[in-house]
Design a protein around this motif. Structure first.
Motif, PDB file in Angstrom:
ATOM      1  N   LEU A   1      37.202  31.430 -22.934  1.00 23.90           N
ATOM      2  CA  LEU A   1      37.417  30.574 -21.766  1.00 23.90           C
ATOM      3  C   LEU A   1      37.627  31.423 -20.515  1.00 23.90           C
ATOM      4  O   LEU A   1      37.861  32.630 -20.581  1.00 23.90           O
ATOM      5  N   THR A   2      37.554  30.760 -19.374  1.00 25.94           N
ATOM      6  CA  THR A   2      37.806  31.421 -18.097  1.00 25.94           C
ATOM      7  C   THR A   2      39.068  30.829 -17.490  1.00 25.94           C
ATOM      8  O   THR A   2      39.059  29.692 -17.006  1.00 25.94           O
TER       9      THR A   2
ATOM     10  N   ALA B   1      51.080  35.644 -22.806  1.00 26.29           N
ATOM     11  CA  ALA B   1      50.504  36.114 -24.071  1.00 26.29           C
ATOM     12  C   ALA B   1      49.750  34.988 -24.774  1.00 26.29           C
ATOM     13  O   ALA B   1      48.687  35.220 -25.385  1.00 26.29           O
ATOM     14  N   TYR B   2      50.265  33.767 -24.678  1.00 27.45           N
ATOM     15  CA  TYR B   2      49.609  32.624 -25.320  1.00 27.45           C
ATOM     16  C   TYR B   2      48.225  32.385 -24.706  1.00 27.45           C
ATOM     17  O   TYR B   2      47.225  32.246 -25.432  1.00 27.45           O
ATOM     18  N   TYR B   3      48.157  32.333 -23.381  1.00 26.99           N
ATOM     19  CA  TYR B   3      46.867  32.046 -22.749  1.00 26.99           C
ATOM     20  C   TYR B   3      45.906  33.230 -22.850  1.00 26.99           C
ATOM     21  O   TYR B   3      44.683  33.030 -22.903  1.00 26.99           O
ATOM     22  N   ASP B   4      46.413  34.450 -22.931  1.00 22.74           N
ATOM     23  CA  ASP B   4      45.542  35.596 -23.204  1.00 22.74           C
ATOM     24  C   ASP B   4      44.872  35.429 -24.569  1.00 22.74           C
ATOM     25  O   ASP B   4      43.669  35.701 -24.734  1.00 22.74           O
ATOM     26  N   ALA B   5      45.645  34.996 -25.558  1.00 25.71           N
ATOM     27  CA  ALA B   5      45.087  34.783 -26.893  1.00 25.71           C
ATOM     28  C   ALA B   5      44.075  33.642 -26.896  1.00 25.71           C
ATOM     29  O   ALA B   5      43.053  33.708 -27.593  1.00 25.71           O
ATOM     30  N   LEU B   6      44.347  32.598 -26.122  1.00 26.87           N
ATOM     31  CA  LEU B   6      43.421  31.463 -26.031  1.00 26.87           C
ATOM     32  C   LEU B   6      42.079  31.894 -25.437  1.00 26.87           C
ATOM     33  O   LEU B   6      41.003  31.518 -25.931  1.00 26.87           O
ATOM     34  N   VAL B   7      42.135  32.687 -24.381  1.00 27.26           N
ATOM     35  CA  VAL B   7      40.917  33.200 -23.759  1.00 27.26           C
ATOM     36  C   VAL B   7      40.138  34.074 -24.734  1.00 27.26           C
ATOM     37  O   VAL B   7      38.912  33.960 -24.878  1.00 27.26           O
ATOM     38  N   ALA B   8      40.845  34.968 -25.426  1.00 29.25           N
ATOM     39  CA  ALA B   8      40.181  35.881 -26.355  1.00 29.25           C
ATOM     40  C   ALA B   8      39.548  35.136 -27.529  1.00 29.25           C
ATOM     41  O   ALA B   8      38.477  35.510 -28.013  1.00 29.25           O
TER      42      ALA B   8
ATOM     43  N   ALA C   1      34.827  24.188 -27.001  1.00 26.69           N
ATOM     44  CA  ALA C   1      33.532  24.783 -26.676  1.00 26.69           C
ATOM     45  C   ALA C   1      32.983  24.236 -25.353  1.00 26.69           C
ATOM     46  O   ALA C   1      32.329  24.969 -24.602  1.00 26.69           O
ATOM     47  N   GLN C   2      33.232  22.964 -25.054  1.00 21.79           N
ATOM     48  CA  GLN C   2      32.740  22.379 -23.801  1.00 21.79           C
ATOM     49  C   GLN C   2      33.413  22.977 -22.569  1.00 21.79           C
ATOM     50  O   GLN C   2      32.898  22.851 -21.461  1.00 21.79           O
ATOM     51  N   LEU C   3      34.546  23.615 -22.743  1.00 21.22           N
ATOM     52  CA  LEU C   3      35.259  24.207 -21.613  1.00 21.22           C
ATOM     53  C   LEU C   3      34.696  25.565 -21.211  1.00 21.22           C
ATOM     54  O   LEU C   3      35.038  26.082 -20.140  1.00 21.22           O
ATOM     55  N   SER C   4      33.863  26.131 -22.057  1.00 20.75           N
ATOM     56  CA  SER C   4      33.261  27.420 -21.739  1.00 20.75           C
ATOM     57  C   SER C   4      32.442  27.302 -20.446  1.00 20.75           C
ATOM     58  O   SER C   4      31.621  26.391 -20.288  1.00 20.75           O
ATOM     59  N   GLY C   5      32.676  28.214 -19.522  1.00 18.09           N
ATOM     60  CA  GLY C   5      31.975  28.205 -18.246  1.00 18.09           C
ATOM     61  C   GLY C   5      32.686  27.440 -17.152  1.00 18.09           C
ATOM     62  O   GLY C   5      32.314  27.558 -15.979  1.00 18.09           O
ATOM     63  N   HIS C   6      33.671  26.634 -17.488  1.00 19.73           N
ATOM     64  CA  HIS C   6      34.445  25.913 -16.476  1.00 19.73           C
ATOM     65  C   HIS C   6      35.627  26.774 -16.027  1.00 19.73           C
ATOM     66  O   HIS C   6      36.237  27.484 -16.838  1.00 19.73           O
ATOM     67  N   ARG C   7      35.961  26.693 -14.750  1.00 21.93           N
ATOM     68  CA  ARG C   7      37.071  27.470 -14.204  1.00 21.93           C
ATOM     69  C   ARG C   7      38.387  26.701 -14.402  1.00 21.93           C
ATOM     70  O   ARG C   7      38.531  25.577 -13.922  1.00 21.93           O
ATOM     71  N   ILE C   8      39.285  27.334 -15.115  1.00 23.28           N
ATOM     72  CA  ILE C   8      40.606  26.748 -15.352  1.00 23.28           C
ATOM     73  C   ILE C   8      41.611  27.570 -14.560  1.00 23.28           C
ATOM     74  O   ILE C   8      41.755  28.778 -14.781  1.00 23.28           O
ATOM     75  N   TRP C   9      42.279  26.929 -13.626  1.00 20.35           N
ATOM     76  CA  TRP C   9      43.156  27.631 -12.688  1.00 20.35           C
ATOM     77  C   TRP C   9      44.604  27.396 -13.063  1.00 20.35           C
ATOM     78  O   TRP C   9      45.069  26.256 -13.152  1.00 20.35           O
TER      79      TRP C   9
END
Length: 317
Positions: free
Chosen positions: A214-215, A203-210, A183-191
């Motif tokens: 996350l961004t 597909a894994y990171y798409d599921a993580l974002v959904a 939850a603390q990662l919400s709003g932070h840019r992860i590149w």
């Protein structure tokens, strides 16, 4: 050229008699004579002269003999190159710095006598094609992505759940944290410029974002891990995800921090894939080794996409 006739010729030359050659080859003397006659007809020369003592090589037979021996040696080497257990076990680890490479290093330390070829293939389709063709014996993958079941002849088993960590530079807002919640990662840019559409890690990171809102940005060219580390170290607004078992080295002045992610901990599920009819004895040893040494699957407080195959479950309903 028929190798049986070549082998018969060499045996007869060594024995000096067709009858003795027939006994060595466990065939009739008539079969030896027919094979030699066929070889002579194909070559267009006489290879033996019959004498009261048996059979002697002609000048042409003497010239052909060393080449015939080499033909048989080459044939034996060709067979040995594909005989189960005689060639190296070929395994795809996706990336040499990743967790799968570490698993194979552990296997090599445990079984140093086992010959290995380690390769890196890009996506799961390429890996499955290589497994089915026999180009490789096994591959480490995160299976299965939504809508992309494995073929019926490909087996899989979950071998490692790798926790994700946040990698941040010294000026990042979370750099001083001992751990961070999802939850603390919400709003932070992860590149993460290495994410490629259509891959299982994509597909894994798409599921993580959904799942967690996350961004994750995959913009810009992927210049590799060294360039990624340089950018993260110098850019306070950016962080990235890194597998907890990924081996990376960076300059001391980068001040990078690996920060555990919790509540829940996203884990990347590594599975071993192989063809169900693969007879290589080292493959069975590798599977047993991974079953005995891998741990931490589906533990409480972790997260994987709902399409990931549970440990020990069949690959399809």
């Amino acid at each position: 050229m028929d190798l049986d006739t070549v082998r018969t010729f060499v045996t007869a030359a060594d024995a000096g008699q067709f009858q003795e050659a027939a006994a060595d080859l466990e065939v009739t003397q008539q079969a030896v004579s027919k094979r030699i006659a066929t070889l002579e007809r194909n070559l267009g020369v006489r290879l033996f002269t019959r004498t009261p003592r048996g059979a002697e090589l002609t000048i042409d037979g003497q010239a052909f003999l060393p080449h015939a021996r080499e033909l048989l040696r080459v044939a034996e080497r060709a067979v040995a190159s594909v005989r189960p257990g005689r060639r190296p076990l070929r395994v795809d680890v996706i990336a040499l710095r990743g967790a799968a490479s570490g698993l194979m290093r552990g296997f090599h330390r445990a079984y140093p006598e086992t010959d290995l070829d380690v390769v890196t293939l890009f996506d799961i389709e390429e890996a499955v094609t290589a497994i089915r063709s026999g180009a490789i014996d096994a591959s480490f993958r995160a299976v299965v992505a939504p809508g992309r079941p494995l073929p019926e002849d490909i087996e899989s088993v979950r071998v490692l759940d790798e926790p994700l960590q946040l990698l941040a530079g010294p000026a990042h807002a979370l750099a001083g944290a001992r751990s961070v919640t999802v939850a603390q990662l919400s709003g932070h840019r992860i590149w993460m410029p290495g994410i490629a559409p259509g891959t299982e890690w994509g597909a894994y990171y798409d599921a993580l974002v959904a799942e967690f809102g996350l961004t994750i940005e995959a913009t810009g060219p992927n210049f590799g891990s060294d360039a990624l580390l340089d950018t993260i170290a110098d850019t306070p607004a950016l962080a990235t995800f890194m597998g907890g078992h990924t081996r990376l080295i960076w300059p001391a002045d980068h001040g990078l921090r690996r920060i555990p992610v919790t509540d829940p901990t996203p884990v990347y599920p590594h599975s071993l894939l192989w063809h169900r009819d693969n007879p290589h004895p080292a493959l069975a040893i590798l599977r047993a080794h991974l079953a005995a040494t891998a741990a931490g699957h589906d533990t409480a407080g972790t997260w994987v996409p709902d399409w990931v195959i549970p440990r020990g479950a069949p690959k399809r309903p």
